[in-house]
Design an enzyme around this catalytic site. Sequence first.
Site, PDB file in Angstrom:
ATOM      1  N   LEU A  76       0.832  -1.199   0.000  1.00  0.00           N
ATOM      2  CA  LEU A  76       0.000   0.000   0.000  1.00  0.00           C
ATOM      3  C   LEU A  76       0.869   1.253   0.000  1.00  0.00           C
ATOM      4  CD1 LEU A  76      -2.831   1.291   0.135  1.00  0.00           C
ATOM      5  CD2 LEU A  76      -2.536   1.353   2.622  1.00  0.00           C
ATOM      6  N   TYR A  77       1.972   1.218   0.733  1.00  0.00           N
ATOM      7  CA  TYR A  77       2.901   2.351   0.705  1.00  0.00           C
ATOM      8  C   TYR A  77       3.268   2.704  -0.729  1.00  0.00           C
ATOM      9  CZ  TYR A  77       7.456   4.652   0.664  1.00  0.00           C
ATOM     10  OH  TYR A  77       8.501   5.501   0.390  1.00  0.00           O
ATOM     11  N   ALA A  78       3.691   1.708  -1.501  1.00  0.00           N
ATOM     12  CA  ALA A  78       4.068   1.951  -2.898  1.00  0.00           C
ATOM     13  C   ALA A  78       2.880   2.457  -3.702  1.00  0.00           C
ATOM     14  CB  ALA A  78       4.631   0.679  -3.514  1.00  0.00           C
TER      15      ALA A  78
END
Length: 326
Positions: free
Chosen positions: A158-160
Amino acid sequence: MGQVLVTGAAGFIGAHVCQALLARGEQVIGVDNFNPYYDPALKEARLAALTGNTRPGAFTLHRLDIAETDDLLALFAANPGIDRVAHLGAQAGVRWSLEAPFAYTSTNVTGHLGVLEGIRRSEGRVGHAVYASTSSVYGRRTDGAFRETDRTDTPASLYAATKKAGEVMSSTYADLYNLRLTGLRFFTVYGPWGRPDMAYWLFTDAILKGRPIRLFNEGRMQRDFTYIDDIVAGILAALDNPSVEAGHRLYNIGNSQPEPLLDMVSILEELIGMPARRELLPMQPGDVPTTFADISAIQDDFGWEPTTDLHTGLSHFVRWWKAYFG
């Protein structure tokens, strides 16, 4: 000379960028919310080191959350001298995005959009903005150097995904509102005043305290470790060289030399003078086995080159660690 707005000014990269800007005589407005993702005392210490030798009036800090868009837009409006932006504030960390997903959409999507809106509403006063993206947008790649033209539509975390969203929004705003925006895909930044969630920090702490170090994928990882001073030089080179015409640009910024994680462990053992106890673990969800930057674009356009090898960079970090923690 105008002012540079730096978001994430008390963060690892942001504090170093503020220091470099101040050292060359810039007026800097810093923004940070001092969130507790890791101990805010480290952020306060970075800020204290940053302001210790600063010219009176050269640096001002605003403690606000960029996701609080009314506050952020009011800051832009109250400071019409802002003519450049280094947007480095973000919710970082691949693994924590599994635990606190909404923190990532808040800062990396809503906060990023707030910065874009602030730039748009400046009505041309902000001539150029550089923002932080990440090598994580490339996903689970194992087939050679990562190039800016490669597909980035399958992020592994999700960060990416939130950082990819920032790139897409930036491209849209540059096109709609004739902005000059430059995104930098950072590759595993390390060095003094770094982040406590990064492997080199965790390993140093564990070795010194006799705890085992946790090696995911049984240590079979490679990272394009990039020293903080090289990253700062690249950010300033990009900031100082806006495109001739409005538009959105993306550059990799990395050492372009993937290093096995176990080599980093060996260097830390040598520098610390103690052996590491290894705990081999399976691959962590959201992680990637390899990062490898093709940096030909940033070399060609800005003449930027990394100059710090891993052994030298880690020696600077260990020296800082011993001084900071006593």
